[in-house]
Scaffold this active site. Structure first.
Site, PDB file in Angstrom:
ATOM      1  N   GLY A 296       1.627  -5.189   2.104  1.00 48.84           N
ATOM      2  CA  GLY A 296       0.097  -5.782   1.835  1.00 48.84           C
ATOM      3  C   GLY A 296       0.135  -6.505   0.874  1.00 48.84           C
ATOM      4  O   GLY A 296      -0.750  -7.633   0.731  1.00 48.84           O
TER       5      GLY A 296
ATOM      6  N   ALA B  95       0.748  -1.109  -0.036  1.00 47.94           N
ATOM      7  CA  ALA B  95       0.085   0.054  -0.025  1.00 47.94           C
ATOM      8  C   ALA B  95       0.715   1.249  -0.027  1.00 47.94           C
ATOM      9  O   ALA B  95       1.931   1.217   0.639  1.00 47.94           O
ATOM     10  CB  ALA B  95      -0.836   0.004   1.316  1.00 47.94           C
TER      11      ALA B  95
ATOM     12  N   GLU C  26       0.951  -9.949   2.308  1.00 47.09           N
ATOM     13  CA  GLU C  26      -0.221 -10.442   3.102  1.00 47.09           C
ATOM     14  C   GLU C  26      -1.273 -11.046   2.051  1.00 47.09           C
ATOM     15  O   GLU C  26      -1.944 -12.160   2.475  1.00 47.09           O
ATOM     16  CB  GLU C  26      -0.700  -9.204   3.787  1.00 47.09           C
ATOM     17  CG  GLU C  26       0.043  -8.844   4.978  1.00 47.09           C
ATOM     18  CD  GLU C  26      -0.276  -7.744   5.839  1.00 47.09           C
ATOM     19  OE1 GLU C  26      -0.606  -8.229   7.099  1.00 47.09           O
ATOM     20  OE2 GLU C  26      -0.298  -6.656   5.501  1.00 47.09           O
TER      21      GLU C  26
ATOM     22  N   GLU D 229       7.315  -2.367   5.738  1.00 41.35           N
ATOM     23  CA  GLU D 229       6.873  -1.221   6.474  1.00 41.35           C
ATOM     24  C   GLU D 229       7.381  -1.158   8.058  1.00 41.35           C
ATOM     25  O   GLU D 229       7.192  -0.057   8.567  1.00 41.35           O
ATOM     26  CB  GLU D 229       5.466  -1.180   6.453  1.00 41.35           C
ATOM     27  CG  GLU D 229       4.794  -2.740   7.004  1.00 41.35           C
ATOM     28  CD  GLU D 229       4.631  -3.756   6.101  1.00 41.35           C
ATOM     29  OE1 GLU D 229       3.527  -4.451   6.395  1.00 41.35           O
ATOM     30  OE2 GLU D 229       5.557  -4.051   5.163  1.00 41.35           O
TER      31      GLU D 229
END
Length: 164
Positions: free
Chosen positions: A77, A37, A80, A100
């Site tokens: 993400g 993201a 993920e 991150e």
């Protein structure tokens, strides 16, 4: 982005509802799976009621096999999303990780739960806390991916989906 999240959700719901669909393959464009993201978009996504976690749970709950075809990078993400898939195939040059954490953020879409279940706590803690990028060959040894290929990952993912 909102567009990507909405497309993932819509595509998964359509695939699950369509009896002619036997499996789902998720891939990125232009040689990248997903860089994750843009942190500048976090607040706008929350205002619109779309979050990555529930979409990954939708992937995980799918009764049809979902295969991630990882090329280039699967970071944050993006990793993920791949963790929510039932199977993962990576190109030999792919890299995965949670960068991150280097700016003080923990993976926010249950990656901190899915990764240890998949590869064990010690290896998962290393990946989650360091932010380092894991090469595909190491990811295979850890059990993070099911297969590493030197060829087209999309074609390899389709073959795997047909097998399962």
């Amino acid at each position: 982005s909102l567009t990507v999240l909405q497309a993932l959700e819509d595509g998964l719901k359509r695939a699950d509802a369509d009896p002619s669909v036997k499996a789902v393959m998720i891939c990125g464009e232009n040689g990248k799976f997903s860089a994750g993201a843009d942190i500048r978009a976090f607040s706008s996504l929350k205002r619109r009621g779309i979050a990555l976690g529930p979409i990954i749970s939708l992937i995980e709950r799918s009764e049809k096999p979902v295969v991630a075809a990882i090329e280039g990078i699967a970071l944050g993400g993006g990793l993920e999303v791949a963790l929510g898939c039932h199977y993962r195939i990576a190109h030999v040059k792919a890299r995965m990780g949670f960068p991150e954490v280097t700016i003080g953020l923990l993976p926010g879409a249950e990656g901190t739960q899915r990764l240890p279940r998949l590869i064990g706590v010690p290896s998962a803690l290393d990946i989650i806390t360091t932010g380092r990028h894991i090469p595909a060959t190491e990811a295979l040894k850890l059990g993070l991916v099911d297969e590493v290929v030197e060829e087209n990952t999309v074609e390899a993912a389709i073959r795997l989906a047909n097998k399962v």
